[in-house]
Design a protein around this motif. Structure first.
Motif, short mmCIF file in Angstrom:
data_model
loop_
_atom_site.label_atom_id
_atom_site.label_comp_id
_atom_site.label_asym_id
_atom_site.label_seq_id
_atom_site.Cartn_x
_atom_site.Cartn_y
_atom_site.Cartn_z
N PHE A 1 12.55 -5.81 54.74
CA PHE A 1 11.82 -5.63 53.48
C PHE A 1 11.56 -6.97 52.80
O PHE A 1 10.51 -7.17 52.19
CB PHE A 1 12.58 -4.70 52.54
CG PHE A 1 12.66 -3.26 52.99
CD1 PHE A 1 11.78 -2.73 53.92
CD2 PHE A 1 13.65 -2.42 52.48
CE1 PHE A 1 11.87 -1.41 54.33
CE2 PHE A 1 13.74 -1.10 52.87
CZ PHE A 1 12.85 -0.58 53.81
N GLY B 1 8.05 -7.00 53.96
CA GLY B 1 7.61 -6.13 52.88
C GLY B 1 7.79 -4.68 53.27
O GLY B 1 7.82 -4.34 54.47
N TYR B 2 7.94 -3.83 52.28
CA TYR B 2 8.18 -2.40 52.53
C TYR B 2 7.05 -1.77 53.33
O TYR B 2 7.27 -1.11 54.35
CB TYR B 2 8.37 -1.67 51.20
CG TYR B 2 8.48 -0.18 51.34
CD1 TYR B 2 9.70 0.40 51.66
CD2 TYR B 2 7.38 0.65 51.18
CE1 TYR B 2 9.83 1.77 51.81
CE2 TYR B 2 7.49 2.03 51.31
CZ TYR B 2 8.71 2.58 51.63
OH TYR B 2 8.83 3.94 51.78
N ALA B 3 5.82 -1.96 52.89
CA ALA B 3 4.68 -1.28 53.51
C ALA B 3 4.50 -1.69 54.97
O ALA B 3 4.16 -0.85 55.81
CB ALA B 3 3.41 -1.57 52.73
N LEU C 1 14.82 2.38 51.16
CA LEU C 1 14.48 1.38 50.14
C LEU C 1 15.33 1.58 48.89
O LEU C 1 15.86 0.62 48.32
CB LEU C 1 12.99 1.44 49.79
CG LEU C 1 12.55 0.50 48.66
CD1 LEU C 1 12.75 -0.96 49.03
CD2 LEU C 1 11.08 0.77 48.29
N ARG D 1 10.80 -9.77 46.08
CA ARG D 1 10.00 -8.89 46.94
C ARG D 1 10.49 -7.45 46.89
O ARG D 1 9.70 -6.52 46.71
CB ARG D 1 10.08 -9.41 48.38
CG ARG D 1 9.29 -8.61 49.40
CD ARG D 1 7.84 -9.03 49.33
NE ARG D 1 6.97 -8.42 50.29
CZ ARG D 1 6.50 -9.03 51.38
NH1 ARG D 1 6.88 -10.24 51.68
NH2 ARG D 1 5.64 -8.42 52.14
N GLN E 1 8.94 -6.15 43.20
CA GLN E 1 7.60 -5.81 43.65
C GLN E 1 7.57 -4.45 44.38
O GLN E 1 6.98 -3.51 43.87
CB GLN E 1 7.05 -6.94 44.54
CG GLN E 1 6.80 -8.20 43.74
CD GLN E 1 6.42 -9.41 44.59
OE1 GLN E 1 6.72 -9.48 45.78
NE2 GLN E 1 5.75 -10.36 43.97
N ASP E 2 8.23 -4.37 45.52
CA ASP E 2 8.14 -3.14 46.31
C ASP E 2 8.78 -1.93 45.63
O ASP E 2 8.20 -0.85 45.60
CB ASP E 2 8.73 -3.34 47.70
CG ASP E 2 7.84 -4.20 48.60
OD1 ASP E 2 6.67 -4.43 48.23
OD2 ASP E 2 8.32 -4.63 49.66
N VAL F 1 6.86 1.47 44.88
CA VAL F 1 7.17 2.61 45.74
C VAL F 1 8.03 3.66 45.03
O VAL F 1 7.78 4.85 45.14
CB VAL F 1 7.88 2.15 47.04
CG1 VAL F 1 8.31 3.33 47.89
CG2 VAL F 1 6.96 1.22 47.82
#
Length: 194
Positions: A24, A28-30, A59, A106, A110-111, A115
């Protein structure tokens, strides 16, 4: 010596969390593929689903783990300060500095925000309660004027949280951290008794 079932379950969970944190943060998560993540951990997707339900649950568990570590770090900052007001001020400053750390920036700022959305409310309530207790202690010590500790904690937390998001959203070379630390000093200057 063989490990107990509980130890094996905890080891699997810890391996998934550690692997997810790395993925992650760097991808990044996506962009993190669950197949690649579980293969990297040497586990199956079934293990991930068993322990966390889905990618979003993983997550949430990673964010909870990081939040717990942030709390420990902030408590250490407070414990090292020479005086209660300095402890409070340095704790607030440390929180803003953490917004520039790649993992926190991050994953948490952000994520998780994008999410998990409202699922992060419990962590915010914990932060507000912690700040309220610190502010109540400063009031009882007659360091700051009396106010409703919950209201004051919400104002301080809101300022810190929004500033952390602002810092995290900046390009790496942006001066936002220094700007936010300066603004925080101006804001906090109004709290101590004269």
């Amino acid at each position: 010596m063989s490990r107990s079932r509980a130890e094996m379950i905890e080891a699997t969970r810890a391996k998934l969390l550690a692997t997810a944190r790395r993925a992650f943060q760097h991808t990044g998560y996506a962009a993190t593929s669950m197949d690649e993540l579980t293969a990297s951990a040497g586990l199956t997707r079934g293990a991930l689903y068993h322990h966390f339900g889905d990618k979003k649950g993983l997550l949430a568990a990673v964010v909870e783990q990081i939040d717990d570590e942030v709390d420990e770090r902030l408590n250490a900052v407070s414990a090292q300060a020479a005086a209660p007001w300095e402890a409070f001020r340095e704790r607030c400053r440390a929180y803003l500095r953490m917004a520039t750390e790649p993992e926190i920036r991050r994953i948490v700022l952000q994520d998780a925000r994008a999410v998990l959305g409202p699922a992060t409310d419990a962590a915010q309530q914990q932060c507000i309660a912690s700040l309220a207790a610190l502010l109540q202690g400063l009031m009882e010590a007659r360091i700051i004027d009396d106010a409703d500790p919950q209201a004051l904690a919400r104002l301080v937390n809101g300022s810190l949280t929004d500033s952390a998001f602002w810092i995290a959203d900046a390009p790496d070379d942006a001066p936002r951290l220094d700007q936010a630390l300066h603004a925080l000093d101006l804001l906090l200057r109004g709290l101590p008794r004269r």
